[in-house]
Motif scaffolding. Structure first.
Motif, mmCIF file in Angstrom:
data_model
loop_
_atom_site.group_PDB
_atom_site.id
_atom_site.type_symbol
_atom_site.label_atom_id
_atom_site.label_comp_id
_atom_site.label_asym_id
_atom_site.label_seq_id
_atom_site.Cartn_x
_atom_site.Cartn_y
_atom_site.Cartn_z
ATOM 1 N N LEU A 17 57.709 49.215 44.098
ATOM 2 C CA LEU A 17 58.962 48.464 44.173
ATOM 3 C C LEU A 17 59.870 48.946 45.303
ATOM 4 C CD1 LEU A 17 60.799 46.256 43.164
ATOM 5 C CD2 LEU A 17 61.657 47.838 41.415
ATOM 6 N N GLN A 18 59.965 50.247 45.515
ATOM 7 C CA GLN A 18 60.832 50.746 46.590
ATOM 8 C C GLN A 18 60.395 50.181 47.934
ATOM 9 O OE1 GLN A 18 63.719 52.506 46.222
ATOM 10 N NE2 GLN A 18 63.969 52.053 48.390
ATOM 11 N N ARG A 19 59.097 50.155 48.182
ATOM 12 C CA ARG A 19 58.578 49.614 49.450
ATOM 13 C C ARG A 19 58.848 48.117 49.544
ATOM 14 N NH1 ARG A 19 58.883 49.583 54.145
ATOM 15 N NH2 ARG A 19 57.323 48.424 55.251
ATOM 16 N N VAL A 20 58.684 47.400 48.442
ATOM 17 C CA VAL A 20 58.975 45.966 48.422
ATOM 18 C C VAL A 20 60.445 45.721 48.755
ATOM 19 C CG1 VAL A 20 59.122 43.919 46.928
ATOM 20 C CG2 VAL A 20 57.104 45.387 46.836
ATOM 21 N N LEU A 21 61.337 46.506 48.149
ATOM 22 C CA LEU A 21 62.770 46.358 48.420
ATOM 23 C C LEU A 21 63.092 46.653 49.876
ATOM 24 C CD1 LEU A 21 64.324 48.030 45.265
ATOM 25 C CD2 LEU A 21 64.215 45.586 45.794
ATOM 26 N N GLU A 22 62.482 47.703 50.426
ATOM 27 C CA GLU A 22 62.733 48.043 51.826
ATOM 28 C C GLU A 22 62.291 46.905 52.747
ATOM 29 O OE1 GLU A 22 60.648 51.733 52.292
ATOM 30 O OE2 GLU A 22 62.132 52.830 51.106
ATOM 31 N N THR A 23 61.132 46.346 52.484
ATOM 32 C CA THR A 23 60.622 45.234 53.300
ATOM 33 C C THR A 23 61.510 44.006 53.146
ATOM 34 O OG1 THR A 23 58.378 46.069 53.078
ATOM 35 C CG2 THR A 23 58.623 43.765 53.740
ATOM 36 N N PHE A 24 61.870 43.698 51.926
ATOM 37 C CA PHE A 24 62.729 42.558 51.617
ATOM 38 C C PHE A 24 64.057 42.665 52.370
ATOM 39 C CE2 PHE A 24 65.881 40.593 48.686
ATOM 40 C CZ PHE A 24 65.377 39.311 48.655
ATOM 41 N N ASN A 25 64.696 43.813 52.256
ATOM 42 C CA ASN A 25 65.992 44.006 52.910
ATOM 43 C C ASN A 25 65.858 44.040 54.427
ATOM 44 O OD1 ASN A 25 67.900 44.052 50.755
ATOM 45 N ND2 ASN A 25 66.923 45.930 50.065
ATOM 46 N N GLU A 26 64.765 44.590 54.921
ATOM 47 C CA GLU A 26 64.525 44.612 56.359
ATOM 48 C C GLU A 26 64.480 43.189 56.920
ATOM 49 O OE1 GLU A 26 60.609 45.672 58.866
ATOM 50 O OE2 GLU A 26 61.360 47.302 57.613
ATOM 51 N N PHE A 27 63.787 42.299 56.231
ATOM 52 C CA PHE A 27 63.693 40.916 56.693
ATOM 53 C C PHE A 27 65.010 40.171 56.542
ATOM 54 C CE2 PHE A 27 59.131 41.625 56.552
ATOM 55 C CZ PHE A 27 58.738 40.976 57.713
ATOM 56 N N ILE A 28 65.751 40.457 55.497
ATOM 57 C CA ILE A 28 67.061 39.805 55.313
ATOM 58 C C ILE A 28 67.991 40.191 56.452
ATOM 59 C CG2 ILE A 28 69.185 39.819 53.925
ATOM 60 C CD1 ILE A 28 67.406 39.885 51.461
ATOM 61 N N TRP A 29 68.079 41.484 56.754
ATOM 62 C CA TRP A 29 68.998 41.937 57.793
ATOM 63 C C TRP A 29 68.517 41.519 59.165
ATOM 64 C CZ3 TRP A 29 73.641 42.785 56.414
ATOM 65 C CH2 TRP A 29 73.919 43.269 55.143
ATOM 66 N N LYS A 30 67.219 41.498 59.384
ATOM 67 C CA LYS A 30 66.678 41.067 60.657
ATOM 68 C C LYS A 30 67.045 39.603 60.902
ATOM 69 C CE LYS A 30 62.341 40.678 63.187
ATOM 70 N NZ LYS A 30 60.894 40.871 63.136
ATOM 71 N N ASP A 31 66.892 38.775 59.893
ATOM 72 C CA ASP A 31 67.236 37.361 59.993
ATOM 73 C C ASP A 31 68.730 37.190 60.213
ATOM 74 O OD1 ASP A 31 66.646 34.548 59.912
ATOM 75 O OD2 ASP A 31 67.518 34.512 57.898
ATOM 76 N N GLY A 32 69.525 37.998 59.514
ATOM 77 C CA GLY A 32 70.979 37.929 59.668
ATOM 78 C C GLY A 32 71.408 38.273 61.075
ATOM 79 N N GLU A 33 70.752 39.251 61.688
ATOM 80 C CA GLU A 33 71.075 39.633 63.058
ATOM 81 C C GLU A 33 70.719 38.507 64.017
ATOM 82 O OE1 GLU A 33 69.034 43.272 63.862
ATOM 83 O OE2 GLU A 33 70.195 44.382 62.381
ATOM 84 N N ALA A 34 69.592 37.835 63.763
ATOM 85 C CA ALA A 34 69.167 36.740 64.626
ATOM 86 C C ALA A 34 70.136 35.562 64.538
ATOM 87 C CB ALA A 34 67.755 36.284 64.251
ATOM 88 N N ASN A 35 70.650 35.323 63.342
ATOM 89 C CA ASN A 35 71.590 34.224 63.161
ATOM 90 C C ASN A 35 72.961 34.529 63.764
ATOM 91 O OD1 ASN A 35 69.750 32.572 61.821
ATOM 92 N ND2 ASN A 35 70.279 33.383 59.818
ATOM 93 N N ALA A 36 73.321 35.802 63.834
ATOM 94 C CA ALA A 36 74.626 36.184 64.374
ATOM 95 C C ALA A 36 74.654 36.087 65.901
ATOM 96 C CB ALA A 36 74.978 37.602 63.939
ATOM 97 N N ALA A 37 73.504 36.214 66.502
ATOM 98 C CA ALA A 37 73.439 36.218 67.980
ATOM 99 C C ALA A 37 73.583 34.844 68.577
ATOM 100 C CB ALA A 37 72.117 36.823 68.432
#
Length: 53
Positions: free
Chosen positions: A33-53
């Protein structure tokens, strides 16, 4: 909202009330679960950064 270990164990959130918290959910994810959460959050923040640019 960041989904992490503390959020899963927060008694005021559905993860704890309905899911049983981090320990129970981690068993469902075969101890990953910890790895799943890390991957999940990584993709959320990565997408958020792309949308902010």
């Amino acid at each position: 909202m960041l989904v992490d270990h503390s959020a899963l164990d927060d008694p005021n959130l559905i993860f704890k009330c309905e899911g049983g918290g981090f320990t129970r959910l981690d068993k469902i994810f075969n101890g990953q679960l910890q790895r799943v959460l890390e991957t999940f959050n990584e993709f959320i923040w990565k997408d958020g950064e792309a949308n902010a640019a």
